[in-house]
Write a protein that holds these residues in place. Structure first.
Motif, PDB file in Angstrom:
ATOM      1  N   ASN A  63       0.842  -1.209   0.000  1.00 36.07           N
ATOM      2  CA  ASN A  63       0.000   0.000   0.000  1.00 36.07           C
ATOM      3  C   ASN A  63       0.873   1.254   0.000  1.00 36.07           C
ATOM      4  OD1 ASN A  63       0.347   0.943   2.900  1.00 36.07           O
ATOM      5  ND2 ASN A  63      -0.513  -1.090   3.254  1.00 36.07           N
ATOM      6  N   GLY A  64       0.245   2.386  -0.209  1.00 36.98           N
ATOM      7  CA  GLY A  64       0.989   3.641  -0.307  1.00 36.98           C
ATOM      8  C   GLY A  64       1.475   4.155   1.049  1.00 36.98           C
ATOM      9  N   THR A  65       0.791   3.766   2.102  1.00 45.95           N
ATOM     10  CA  THR A  65       1.195   4.222   3.436  1.00 45.95           C
ATOM     11  C   THR A  65       2.499   3.554   3.855  1.00 45.95           C
ATOM     12  OG1 THR A  65      -1.151   4.442   3.934  1.00 45.95           O
ATOM     13  CG2 THR A  65       0.359   4.538   5.799  1.00 45.95           C
ATOM     14  N   SER A  88      -3.435  17.140   3.070  1.00 48.57           N
ATOM     15  CA  SER A  88      -3.240  15.845   2.428  1.00 48.57           C
ATOM     16  C   SER A  88      -4.155  14.840   3.093  1.00 48.57           C
ATOM     17  CB  SER A  88      -1.789  15.387   2.580  1.00 48.57           C
ATOM     18  OG  SER A  88      -1.579  14.152   1.913  1.00 48.57           O
ATOM     19  N   ALA A  91      -2.751   9.710   5.786  1.00 45.04           N
ATOM     20  CA  ALA A  91      -1.635   8.761   5.704  1.00 45.04           C
ATOM     21  C   ALA A  91      -0.281   9.457   5.607  1.00 45.04           C
ATOM     22  CB  ALA A  91      -1.825   7.831   4.512  1.00 45.04           C
ATOM     23  N   ASP A 160       5.197  12.358  -1.664  1.00 48.00           N
ATOM     24  CA  ASP A 160       4.007  11.521  -1.645  1.00 48.00           C
ATOM     25  C   ASP A 160       3.295  11.814  -2.968  1.00 48.00           C
ATOM     26  OD1 ASP A 160       1.441  10.533  -1.421  1.00 48.00           O
ATOM     27  OD2 ASP A 160       1.205  11.076   0.693  1.00 48.00           O
ATOM     28  N   ALA A 162       0.946   9.992  -4.338  1.00 52.65           N
ATOM     29  CA  ALA A 162      -0.252   9.130  -4.410  1.00 52.65           C
ATOM     30  C   ALA A 162      -1.243   9.592  -5.479  1.00 52.65           C
ATOM     31  CB  ALA A 162      -0.932   9.052  -3.043  1.00 52.65           C
ATOM     32  N   HIS A 163      -1.212  10.916  -5.787  1.00 50.26           N
ATOM     33  CA  HIS A 163      -2.142  11.449  -6.799  1.00 50.26           C
ATOM     34  C   HIS A 163      -1.457  11.676  -8.145  1.00 50.26           C
ATOM     35  CE1 HIS A 163      -4.463  13.593  -3.290  1.00 50.26           C
ATOM     36  NE2 HIS A 163      -4.388  12.292  -3.148  1.00 50.26           N
ATOM     37  N   SER A 184       0.472   5.462  -4.643  1.00 49.74           N
ATOM     38  CA  SER A 184      -0.508   4.497  -4.127  1.00 49.74           C
ATOM     39  C   SER A 184      -1.278   3.907  -5.295  1.00 49.74           C
ATOM     40  CB  SER A 184      -1.485   5.200  -3.184  1.00 49.74           C
ATOM     41  OG  SER A 184      -2.632   4.378  -2.988  1.00 49.74           O
ATOM     42  N   LYS A 189      -7.734   4.903  -6.416  1.00 49.20           N
ATOM     43  CA  LYS A 189      -6.863   5.751  -7.236  1.00 49.20           C
ATOM     44  C   LYS A 189      -7.082   5.446  -8.728  1.00 49.20           C
ATOM     45  CE  LYS A 189      -4.580   7.150  -3.464  1.00 49.20           C
ATOM     46  NZ  LYS A 189      -5.315   7.469  -2.262  1.00 49.20           N
ATOM     47  N   GLY A 196      -2.191  -1.516  -2.985  1.00 50.84           N
ATOM     48  CA  GLY A 196      -0.817  -1.551  -3.453  1.00 50.84           C
ATOM     49  C   GLY A 196      -0.218  -0.172  -3.548  1.00 50.84           C
TER      50      GLY A 196
END
Ligand SMILES: *Cc1c(COP(=O)(O)O)cnc(C)c1O
Length: 366
Positions: A63-65, A88, A91, A160, A162-163, A184, A189, A196
């Motif tokens: 995961n992204g965390t 944000s 996480a 980060d 994630a986006h 992430s 997403k 993942g």
């Protein structure tokens, strides 16, 4: 007569490939007789992502965390202060706290919604170890200025991202900036493998450390370093490989939806995301109202029609109840009260988008 029940519309909906294509991968898994521990599908997806991102070193994790935690750990940051953003998903902060470091919040830029690089230097102390910034909604941070500050003070930079999957900045993947970037691949997403994420490193030393710590920190019976289990399974890789084929189409559809919102919505609430150096990914469609009351009124009007946008991001993370000292971040606190992310996913219908815009515009003008 039974009343027709209207389907709820949420801020996002996970993309699912045709089931047949996933089943083909299941057959491959059965045939290979390996379901986890760096199996062939994880390796295949890692190699595809490396090429796509233009990364030298990339590790898929669960995961992204955990990707953020591995990034801190691999850079040797196990204590001290981390300069980060209050705007944000939680996480970003929880990874810092879980690694026993202290988040030090620097307020955001009101245009990009990313950390305001011009305010970072004032927050640096002798305990500062790194800057952990977020490319919010896929909009790049001021990566040049952040790099300059990091070099001047000997700090590490973690993004980060994630986006940021699919975003390019100055013709390079946005995920290739910083000492380490993470992404992430969660089901919500735009590109996902159910659960993942990935960690992207620049340096071979960091890469080797990531290789070790993502799987318990040992080679056979030789225990070298404290590790964790951050591995992803072949079943998750299979979903990633199926979805990867649809990326072009996913971006195309999200762009179309975003442009329809642009056309239909009252202009004053839209947030322009375009910039000459950046190719955006249409990961989110945020709108900003003039005051929280209006946001709540509009949210209520949408909810009545079974439409559920999300308050991304709310509250501002500097106000989390479990933080020891609360620092003020007026811009982030203000924006977090007034911002809403509208539904945006493959499969969202044109009529529904127009209906959402109509409800918002009506409530906005009254
Ligand atoms: C989703 C997200 C994460 C966490 O990723 P997971 O894969 O859900 O653990 C971290 N940071 C941001 C900005 C996110 O949006």
């Amino acid at each position: 007569m039974k009343k027709l029940h209207k389907k709820s519309i949420y801020v996002t909906k996970s993309f699912l490939p045709p089931i047949k294509e996933y089943q083909e991968y299941l057959s491959k898994i059965w045939h290979a007789d390996k379901i986890t521990n760096q199996g062939p599908l994880i390796k295949e997806l890692e190699s595809k992502l490396c090429t796509y991102i233009g990364a030298d070193y990339l590790h898929i994790v669960n995961n992204g965390t955990i990707a953020l935690q591995l990034a801190l750990n691999a850079l040797g940051i196990t204590e001290g202060e981390i300069i980060t953003t209050p705007f944000s998903y939680v996480a970003t902060t929880s990874a810092i706290l879980w690694e026993r470091c202290k988040p030090v919040y620097v307020d955001i830029d009101s245009k990009t919604l990313c950390i305001d690089a011009s305010k970072i230097e004032a927050a640096i102390t002798e305990n500062t170890r790194a800057i952990l910034a977020v490319h919010v909604f896929g909009v790049p941070c001021d990566v040049e200025k952040i790099e300059e500050i990091a070099n001047k003070y000997g700090l590490k930079v973690i993004y980060d991202g994630a986006h940021a999957f699919g975003v390019t900045y100055k013709n390079k993947s946005l995920l290739s900036y910083g000492d380490v970037s993470i992404c992430s691949f969660h089901a919500t997403k735009l590109f996902h493998m159910v659960e993942g994420g990935c960690v992207i490193a620049k340096d071979s030393f960091i890469d080797e450390k990531l290789e070790l710590i993502k799987r318990f920190g040992h080679h056979g019976d030789e225990h070298c370093i404290l590790g964790i289990n951050a591995k992803a399974s072949e079943f998750h890789a299979a979903m990633g490989l199926c979805n990867f084929k649809y990326l072009k189409n996913i971006f195309k559809i999200r762009k179309k939806i975003s442009e329809l919102y642009d056309d239909e919505l009252n202009e004053s609430i839209c947030i322009p995301q375009t910039d000459k150096d950046t190719e955006i990914n249409y990961s989110y469609y945020p709108v900003l109202f003039d005051k929280e009351d209006r946001l709540l009124k509009i949210l209520n009007a949408l909810n009545k029609e079974s439409i559920y946008p999300r308050r991304y991001f709310y509250p501002s993370l500097n106000l989390l109840p479990y933080l020891n000292d609360k620092k003020k971040c007026p811009i982030s606190e203000d924006i977090s009260k007034r911002i809403l992310c509208l539904p945006l996913y493959v499969g969202l219908k044109e009529d529904d988008i127009k209906n959402i815009c109509r409800i918002i515009n009506n409530a906005y003008e009254n």
